[in-house]
Design a protein around this motif. Structure first.
Motif, PDB file in Angstrom:
ATOM      1  N   TYR A 190     -17.624   7.664 -11.726  1.00 35.59           N
ATOM      2  CA  TYR A 190     -16.301   7.118 -11.499  1.00 35.59           C
ATOM      3  C   TYR A 190     -16.022   7.053 -10.005  1.00 35.59           C
ATOM      4  CZ  TYR A 190     -15.685   8.502 -16.395  1.00 35.59           C
ATOM      5  OH  TYR A 190     -15.831   8.668 -17.744  1.00 35.59           O
ATOM      6  N   GLU A 239      -5.794   4.626  -9.239  1.00 36.24           N
ATOM      7  CA  GLU A 239      -6.701   3.557  -9.640  1.00 36.24           C
ATOM      8  C   GLU A 239      -8.110   4.121  -9.811  1.00 36.24           C
ATOM      9  OE1 GLU A 239      -5.225  -0.549  -7.713  1.00 36.24           O
ATOM     10  OE2 GLU A 239      -5.667   1.010  -6.247  1.00 36.24           O
ATOM     11  N   CYS A 240      -8.795   3.671 -10.846  1.00 27.61           N
ATOM     12  CA  CYS A 240     -10.113   4.215 -11.159  1.00 27.61           C
ATOM     13  C   CYS A 240     -11.071   3.099 -11.561  1.00 27.61           C
ATOM     14  CB  CYS A 240     -10.000   5.238 -12.289  1.00 27.61           C
ATOM     15  SG  CYS A 240     -11.558   6.056 -12.679  1.00 27.61           S
ATOM     16  N   LYS A 241     -12.305   3.226 -11.124  1.00 28.82           N
ATOM     17  CA  LYS A 241     -13.359   2.275 -11.461  1.00 28.82           C
ATOM     18  C   LYS A 241     -14.496   3.018 -12.151  1.00 28.82           C
ATOM     19  CE  LYS A 241     -16.238  -1.254 -11.385  1.00 28.82           C
ATOM     20  NZ  LYS A 241     -16.057  -2.421 -12.266  1.00 28.82           N
ATOM     21  N   LYS A 242     -14.874   2.557 -13.321  1.00 27.79           N
ATOM     22  CA  LYS A 242     -16.016   3.113 -14.034  1.00 27.79           C
ATOM     23  C   LYS A 242     -17.255   2.319 -13.623  1.00 27.79           C
ATOM     24  CE  LYS A 242     -17.579   4.182 -18.745  1.00 27.79           C
ATOM     25  NZ  LYS A 242     -17.228   4.051 -20.193  1.00 27.79           N
ATOM     26  N   VAL A 243     -18.210   3.001 -13.002  1.00 23.42           N
ATOM     27  CA  VAL A 243     -19.408   2.339 -12.489  1.00 23.42           C
ATOM     28  C   VAL A 243     -20.344   2.006 -13.652  1.00 23.42           C
ATOM     29  CG1 VAL A 243     -21.431   2.630 -11.000  1.00 23.42           C
ATOM     30  CG2 VAL A 243     -19.201   3.517 -10.279  1.00 23.42           C
ATOM     31  N   LEU A 302     -19.776  -1.657  -4.726  1.00 20.36           N
ATOM     32  CA  LEU A 302     -18.490  -1.708  -5.412  1.00 20.36           C
ATOM     33  C   LEU A 302     -17.932  -3.126  -5.414  1.00 20.36           C
ATOM     34  CD1 LEU A 302     -16.164  -0.185  -6.777  1.00 20.36           C
ATOM     35  CD2 LEU A 302     -15.227   0.280  -4.499  1.00 20.36           C
ATOM     36  N   ASP A 335     -20.048  -5.017  -7.869  1.00 20.96           N
ATOM     37  CA  ASP A 335     -20.115  -4.264  -9.125  1.00 20.96           C
ATOM     38  C   ASP A 335     -21.504  -4.382  -9.750  1.00 20.96           C
ATOM     39  OD1 ASP A 335     -19.132  -2.620 -11.148  1.00 20.96           O
ATOM     40  OD2 ASP A 335     -18.466  -4.305 -12.381  1.00 20.96           O
ATOM     41  N   SER A 379      -8.376   0.405  -2.668  1.00 18.06           N
ATOM     42  CA  SER A 379      -8.500   0.249  -4.116  1.00 18.06           C
ATOM     43  C   SER A 379      -9.956   0.232  -4.531  1.00 18.06           C
ATOM     44  CB  SER A 379      -7.829  -1.059  -4.567  1.00 18.06           C
ATOM     45  OG  SER A 379      -8.069  -1.275  -5.949  1.00 18.06           O
ATOM     46  N   PRO A 380     -10.307   0.993  -5.570  1.00 24.10           N
ATOM     47  CA  PRO A 380     -11.682   0.921  -6.103  1.00 24.10           C
ATOM     48  C   PRO A 380     -11.914  -0.333  -6.938  1.00 24.10           C
ATOM     49  CG  PRO A 380     -10.394   2.423  -7.428  1.00 24.10           C
ATOM     50  CD  PRO A 380      -9.499   1.987  -6.292  1.00 24.10           C
ATOM     51  N   ILE A 381     -10.867  -1.102  -7.161  1.00 26.25           N
ATOM     52  CA  ILE A 381     -10.992  -2.352  -7.923  1.00 26.25           C
ATOM     53  C   ILE A 381     -11.119  -3.485  -6.913  1.00 26.25           C
ATOM     54  CG2 ILE A 381     -10.086  -3.730  -9.809  1.00 26.25           C
ATOM     55  CD1 ILE A 381     -10.543  -0.813 -10.515  1.00 26.25           C
TER      56      ILE A 381
END
Length: 358
Positions: free
Chosen positions: A135, A143-147, A183, A186, A353-355
């Motif tokens: 993550y 804010e969260c990004k699932k790798v 990131l 992606d 932002s991780p998005i």
């Protein structure tokens, strides 16, 4: 008040000529992060600017902005917790209050058997592994990004920022099977293995989480004894010379970044070495840390120029005054079991932002 400012900004955008970017950043940098988070809603352009890495690097300074610590607790109440460490001009820090944050992720709940690895932090983003999922998370904005699943095991990790393309990247794999995650795109891609000399002669100690500095990830190799660095921009390895260590003491050395300097410490010793000038061997400077411990000691950050935050025996957090040679325990309120801090890392507040968009 915030709504009034938003209306003023929207009105000025329609009626006034555009200000230079550096002027806008200078104005916004005077505002608290809570206000900046709200101002991202003014327009798409403001959201893009305030969330950008360029903007946040301009205003994110550990000596000015608030520093935070993230902690993982497995027993008796598993969870991810964060605590504010204040800023460098604060009065003497004696206690912090921990707040549970894993409930906002929405992806997982930590279990007793889950092994959580804090891979790294960079510009306010945290990268960690839990339940075999990686993550990237901003605790300030939630804010969260699932790798995406890389579909291969790893013993070597590294998370950092590539300023040449404004992208956050993750190195993952083993010394002869490394991959790089972007990131912004992606996606994963295969990168070169550790150099031949490294593959044949280096022994990388355990599951290594490298230290991020100057657009590179750094690991400690002990055959030969050097720091191995991987640069994000050219995707190549290089070696950094280290101080001379006594024979047989290189199997417990950890690499980190402290006060903007590359540093190394024997986890079972009292010597912290700081490289005052990056890549210059002659600039290594020894700092003695006289704190008693049973199994190991690990520096987490330099909160002030002369004060280090240390994790001791996975049970205590200690603030050590380097200049005076004195130390005091840091009291943690709100943490299920302050005597069992499984792991901890520090980060600074930001709105990155991780998005990210391609």
């Amino acid at each position: 008040m915030v709504k009034k400012v938003e209306n003023m900004i929207q009105s000025s955008e329609r009626s006034m000529p555009h200000l230079p970017l550096d002027v806008i950043i200078g104005i916004l940098s005077k505002l608290p992060f809570k206000s900046l988070f709200q101002f991202r809603r003014v327009s798409k352009s403001w959201h893009s600017l305030i969330s950008s890495s360029h903007f946040n690097q301009s205003i994110t300074n550990p000596n000015i902005q608030r520093q935070y610590m993230v902690m993982v607790n497995l027993v008796p109440h598993p969870g991810l917790y964060t605590a504010s460490l204040g800023s460098a001009d604060n009065d003497t820090l004696t206690a912090v209050t921990a707040v549970k944050i894993d409930h906002v992720l929405g992806y997982f709940e930590l279990k007793h058997h889950v092994w959580t690895i804090m891979i790294g932090s960079c510009n306010g983003l945290l990268c960690f592994l839990a339940e075999d999922v990686i993550y990237i998370f901003n605790p300030i904005t939630s804010e969260c990004k699932k790798v995406p699943d890389p579909k291969f095991g790893a013993a070597v990790y590294g998370f950092g920022y590539d300023c040449t393309v404004d992208d956050y990247k993750l190195v993952l794999g083993r010394k002869n099977n490394l991959h790089l995650y972007s990131l912004r795109s992606d996606s994963w891609k295969k990168i070169q293995d550790f150099p031949c000399s490294c593959s044949n002669h280096y022994e990388l100690y355990g599951a290594l989480c490298g230290a991020s500095l100057n657009g590179a990830i750094h690991w400690f190799g002990r055959q030969p004894t050097v720091i191995v660095a991987f640069g994000f921009a050219d995707e190549k390895f290089c070696e950094i010379s280290v101080p001379t260590f006594p024979t047989g003491v290189t199997n417990d050395i950890e690499v980190g970044v402290f006060g903007g300097c590359l540093g190394i410490l024997r986890r079972c010793g009292h010597d912290l070495w700081l490289m005052k000038e990056y890549m210059v061997k002659q600039s290594w400077n020894r700092v003695e840390i006289n704190v008693p411990f049973q199994s190991y000691m690990k520096p987490l950050a330099l909160l002030k120029e002369d004060e280090a935050l240390l994790a001791v025996d996975a049970k205590r957090l200690v603030l050590y005054n380097i200049r005076e040679g004195t130390y005091r325990d840091l009291v943690i309120r709100g943490f299920p079991d302050p005597t069992w801090i499984f792991t901890a890392k520090t980060y600074v507040e930001s709105l990155v932002s991780p998005i990210m968009k391609v």
